[in-house]
Design a protein around this motif. Structure first.
Motif, short mmCIF file in Angstrom:
data_model
loop_
_atom_site.label_atom_id
_atom_site.label_comp_id
_atom_site.label_asym_id
_atom_site.label_seq_id
_atom_site.Cartn_x
_atom_site.Cartn_y
_atom_site.Cartn_z
N SER A 72 0.60 -0.70 -0.31
CA SER A 72 0.16 0.24 -0.26
C SER A 72 1.05 1.29 -0.04
N ARG A 73 0.32 2.57 -0.72
CA ARG A 73 1.11 3.28 -0.89
C ARG A 73 0.54 4.61 0.33
N HIS A 74 -0.10 3.95 0.80
CA HIS A 74 -0.87 5.24 1.98
C HIS A 74 -1.06 4.45 3.45
N ASP A 75 -1.82 5.18 4.36
CA ASP A 75 -1.86 4.16 5.86
C ASP A 75 -3.27 4.28 5.50
N PRO A 76 -4.21 3.20 5.47
CA PRO A 76 -5.39 2.79 5.39
C PRO A 76 -5.93 3.19 6.78
N ARG A 77 -5.41 3.66 7.67
CA ARG A 77 -5.88 3.95 9.11
C ARG A 77 -6.25 5.66 9.40
N LEU A 78 -5.70 6.61 7.90
CA LEU A 78 -6.07 8.10 8.26
C LEU A 78 -7.32 8.46 7.22
N LYS A 79 -7.98 9.29 7.61
CA LYS A 79 -9.29 8.91 7.02
C LYS A 79 -9.33 11.29 6.75
N ALA A 80 -10.39 11.59 6.36
CA ALA A 80 -10.19 12.90 5.83
C ALA A 80 -11.52 13.75 5.33
N PHE A 81 -11.72 14.74 5.65
CA PHE A 81 -13.06 15.25 6.15
C PHE A 81 -13.51 16.23 4.82
N ALA A 82 -12.98 15.50 3.73
CA ALA A 82 -13.51 16.98 2.42
C ALA A 82 -14.00 16.60 1.54
N SER A 83 -13.81 14.92 1.38
CA SER A 83 -15.36 14.46 0.40
C SER A 83 -15.38 13.65 0.54
N ASP A 84 -16.62 13.15 0.87
CA ASP A 84 -17.59 11.19 0.26
C ASP A 84 -16.77 11.08 -0.82
N ASN A 85 -16.05 11.67 -1.51
CA ASN A 85 -15.30 10.78 -2.94
C ASN A 85 -13.39 10.28 -1.92
N TYR A 86 -13.40 10.33 -1.60
CA TYR A 86 -12.08 10.06 -0.94
C TYR A 86 -12.14 8.71 -0.11
N ALA A 87 -13.28 8.95 0.49
CA ALA A 87 -13.42 7.46 0.66
C ALA A 87 -13.37 6.01 -0.17
N GLY A 88 -13.16 4.88 0.27
CA GLY A 88 -12.20 3.50 -0.27
C GLY A 88 -13.73 2.80 -1.42
N VAL A 89 -14.21 1.88 -1.46
CA VAL A 89 -15.06 1.15 -2.03
C VAL A 89 -16.00 0.58 -0.72
N HIS A 90 -16.81 0.48 -0.34
CA HIS A 90 -17.62 -0.63 0.11
C HIS A 90 -17.46 -1.86 -0.14
N PRO A 91 -16.87 -2.45 0.93
CA PRO A 91 -16.69 -4.01 0.55
C PRO A 91 -17.48 -4.81 0.38
N GLU A 92 -18.94 -4.74 0.37
CA GLU A 92 -19.46 -5.35 -0.43
C GLU A 92 -19.95 -5.09 -2.37
N ILE A 93 -19.00 -3.88 -1.93
CA ILE A 93 -19.54 -3.59 -3.35
C ILE A 93 -17.84 -4.10 -4.48
N LEU A 94 -16.67 -3.96 -3.70
CA LEU A 94 -15.71 -4.93 -3.98
C LEU A 94 -16.09 -6.22 -5.08
N GLN A 95 -16.78 -6.84 -3.14
CA GLN A 95 -17.54 -8.48 -3.63
C GLN A 95 -18.33 -9.03 -4.83
N ALA A 96 -18.99 -7.51 -4.93
CA ALA A 96 -19.64 -8.02 -6.24
C ALA A 96 -19.19 -7.87 -7.02
#
Length: 355
Positions: free
Chosen positions: A8-32
């Motif tokens: 990983s090129r980033h720390d997945p523990r870090l979060k931001a409050f800039a945009s909900d676009n910053y979030a990753g993919v929901h695990p259920e979506i990835l599974q789909a």
């Protein structure tokens, strides 16, 4: 080896409050997506996943609803509005509308669509505000108003109720206008009001919807949803002309089926909204922090000193909404946790105290 995986090129523990676009993919979506992978399926939307996706949209919006996946929200808006207007026709929108402020001129440049913006106090249009631009019918010198475009939630974080949308649609239709809804956060609006998605769209009289998926957990993908087939034409051709026809569409469609076939959309939106409320309450009592707007969904607006915002931004990314007033915007996402919110509020309190 460090705080995160070597892959990983980033720390997945870090979060931001800039945009909900910053979030990753929901695990259920990835599974789909994984489930849809493997083997061959017909390309360009003639696959079984896209067929199932269309049926899921009908379940939410009615048997007449027709859904076309596209790559992103700007495209959803431009394809929607282009399918609703002739070259000499125009779109009435709030001055703060995403199509007017944040799409790089795409409706005008790519779509050739004239926008008629209206100033609003809260990002929401009303029948009276629409009338400020709904004039000049038959005047060859004026672009002819044809569509009213609203956003729900709005760019200022406010939420239209079903009654407010119904009043807009009734007024627009009386004038011979159609109604488009930019629903990049329609799930947050429905969750905030605890109403079905169709209550804010089909049942209220909306003609065409841009349905947002990315902000609520999709890897990529939005959808143009035509709710009244008489309101739009040529969507198939416009989508292709505007380079929005995905060859491997099954992977977009599978995401929407996973999002909408159960309650994933509602769970995710309720959580993001709850984190928005928690954040507002956590910072409300910090001396020197002002909350100029009520939190109605997952957006929190605040006014704080520029030096505080600049220092805090080094720890948690977020955007300044208005440089002149010092107003900033904080967005919560489906994966924002209570711990994320509390850590952000504590950091804000420290920076305000240091200031």
């Amino acid at each position: 080896m460090g705080p995160h995986s070597v892959n990983s090129r980033h720390d997945p523990r870090l979060k931001a409050f800039a945009s909900d676009n910053y979030a990753g993919v929901h695990p259920e979506i990835l599974q789909a997506i994984v489930t849809a992978n493997g083997g061959h399926q017909i390309s360009y939307g003639d696959d079984v996943y896209t067929e199932a996706m269309r049926e899921v949209f009908k379940q939410h919006f009615g048997e007449q609803a027709q859904a076309w996946p596209v790559f992103n929200g700007t495209a959803a808006n431009v394809v929607s509005l282009r399918s609703m207007t002739a070259p000499w026709e125009a779109v009435i929108c709030a001055e703060t509308a995403h199509i007017n402020t944040d799409e790089g001129g795409a409706p005008e440049v790519a779509g050739g669509i004239k926008l008629l913006p209206v100033p609003t106090p809260d990002g929401k249009l009303t029948p009276e505000l629409i009338d400020r631009q709904a004039w000049g019918f038959g005047d060859v010198h004026r672009a002819q108003p044809k569509v009213v475009s609203i956003s729900n939630t709005t760019e200022l974080g406010t939420v239209y109720t079903p009654d407010e949308i119904a009043a807009i649609c009734a007024h627009a239709h009386e004038l011979g206008l159609r109604v488009h809804l930019d629903g990049s956060r329609i799930t947050n609006a429905a969750a905030a009001l605890d109403v079905p998605l169709r209550a804010l769209t089909t049942d209220a009289g909306v003609d065409v919807l841009s349905f947002g998926g990315t902000k609520i957990g999709l890897l990529y993908g939005e959808a143009v949803v035509v709710l009244d087939p008489a309101a739009a034409s040529g969507v198939d051709y416009i989508r292709k002309t505007y380079m929005q026809l995905s060859s491997k569409m099954r992977f977009v469609s599978a995401q929407f089926e996973a999002l909408l076939s159960g309650d994933l959309w509602l769970r995710s939106a309720r959580h993001a909204n709850a984190m928005g409320r928690r954040l507002a309450e956590a910072v409300r009592g910090i001396p020197g922090v002002e909350l100029p707007r009520e939190v109605e969904a997952n957006a929190v607006f605040a006014v704080l000193p520029k030096d505080v915002a600049d220092r805090l931004r080094k720890r948690f990314r977020f955007y300044t909404w208005n440089e002149a007033t010092g107003e900033v915007r904080w967005m919560c996402a489906f994966d924002t946790t209570e711990q994320d919110v509390d850590a952000f509020a504590a950091a804000l309190a420290q920076e305000m105290a240091a200031s």
